[in-house]
Design a protein around this motif. Structure first.
Motif: not given
Length: 414
Positions: A284, A287-288
């Motif tokens: 995550p 992804d950011t």
């Protein structure tokens, strides 16, 4: 204008790493058991306070490099007689102005003595300005990290597999004869493997143990080596914080905010000596923020499983970012500022602080952080202290803590 605390600048011409005046029996100032140190002869100590025009001290952790650096200090001294000119054969200090002499800065406030810096000189910058009658010298010093970086070690005597990390720190310091009275070493939560026996600097050897423990290793303002084990490093955030705001608590003169990805890491490649590479990924976060990778080899942990725990704890503590309060500055000449002066003299690394800032438009940010840097900028008419602040080095779930005991938010440490 009078400074809020009494500053003293002491220069010690004696060699060796030990701070403190020799014990002199019968001397009311230098004959204090538990304060003065045993020595073969009296030290040649000069009080430079009256001729000092500025003091700049910088101690702390580089948050980008993620490590404690050597503390530094620059003291500017006016020289009306040429005593500090190393070429002046008439100077009482001629031949004594050698590198690695000791300098110590202290401040007395409300009857209590506080050390601001203790280190060893690295340079004397003597200047005689054109058309000026008085010369000056900038005495530049670093703490013992500089000594450790200049010393080398291969085999560490007594080191064996299963030593606690604090034991290994002491063993390395023993190799160079660093005074045991100038150490405060936690036991450590991790054990380490046998010493690799490779040629490296003492500082590098110490930092390898520090990172393998995921603790903190630094020099105190009093000249002591401090080693904090992992649990101590994160549990201190749950202590009672010193509160700063612009209201009922301690006012501040300045604040530095930041919102960027400089402290983000979401991929860890860690490897111990003799082990396999362990990779931990926080998808995550990738992804950011895109990948932010850290690679560490030659760790001293005994098993790959512990290396994995270290990597997971590291990434869990650094996978996200938010608006940060990177630094807070205090003006110690603020009227009625007893709490601010006390904070400037007593807060040090890992001390918890709570900082509130109300911004234009009425938005408010409040952070509970730890101190990771202390800077003093002092002249006869001013004194500013700046604290570098950050989230804890490692997150840990602490039962009962409103800061580190939040289910679903706080991270379990290992």
């Amino acid at each position: 204008m009078t400074l809020p605390a009494t500053i003293k600048v002491a220069f010690d011409f004696s060699s060796g790493p030990v701070f403190g005046l020799p014990l002199t029996l019968g001397d009311p100032e230098n004959g204090i058991l538990g304060v003065n140190v045993l020595a073969a002869s009296a030290a040649f100590v000069v009080d430079l306070t009256d001729s000092t025009t500025s003091i700049k001290i910088n101690r702390g952790r580089d948050l980008i490099q993620d490590q404690f650096n050597a503390g530094t200090c620059t003291v500017r001294v006016l020289d009306e007689t040429g005593a500090w000119n190393p070429q002046n054969t008439s100077s009482p200090f001629y031949g004594l102005l050698q590198p690695l002499r000791k300098i110590r800065i202290s401040a007395e406030y409300n009857g209590t003595l506080h050390y601001l810096f203790s280190g060893y000189t690295s340079e004397y910058r003597y200047t005689f300005p054109q058309n000026e009658e008085i010369a000056y010298v900038d005495i530049i010093a670093s703490d013992a990290f500089n000594l450790f970086n200049k010393s080398a070690v291969t085999t560490v005597s007594g080191a064996s597999a299963g030593d606690a990390s604090g034991t290994r720190i002491n063993q390395i310091l023993d190799e160079i004869g660093f005074p045991t009275g100038q150490r405060s070493i936690d036991t450590g939560d991790s054990t380490v493997q046998a010493d690799p026996g490779t040629l490296r600097s003492v500082l590098s050897a110490l930092k390898d143990v520090e990172f393998s423990e995921f603790g903190g290793l630094y020099m105190s303002a009093g000249g002591d080596v401090i080693f904090r084990e992992r649990t101590d490093a994160y549990e201190t955030i749950a202590g009672t914080p010193t509160v700063f705001d612009q209201g009922a608590n301690i006012n501040y003169a300045g604040l530095r905010l930041a919102f960027d990805d400089k402290l983000v890491f979401n991929v860890a490649n860690f490897k111990r000596i003799g082990g396999s590479m362990v990779q931990v990924i926080d998808q995550p976060s990738i992804d950011t923020y895109f990948p932010h990778t850290i690679t560490k080899e030659n760790l001293l942990n005994q098993t790959d499983a512990e290396v994995g725990s270290l990597a997971r704890a590291y990434i869990a503590s650094r996978a996200k970012t938010d608006i940060r309060i990177d630094a807070i500055t205090l003006d110690l000449l603020t009227p009625n500022y007893d709490a601010g002066v006390t904070a400037a003299l007593t807060l040090d690394f890992f001390s918890p602080v709570q900082i509130t800032n109300t911004q234009p438009g009425g938005s408010t940010i409040t952070k509970t952080l730890q101190v990771f840097g202390v800077q003093h900028d002092i002249t006869p008419n001013s004194w500013f202290t700046t604290f570098t602040t950050s989230e804890p080095l490692i997150d840990g779930f602490i039962l009962g803590s409103s800061v580190a005991g939040i289910l679903g938010t706080s991270v379990l440490a290992y």
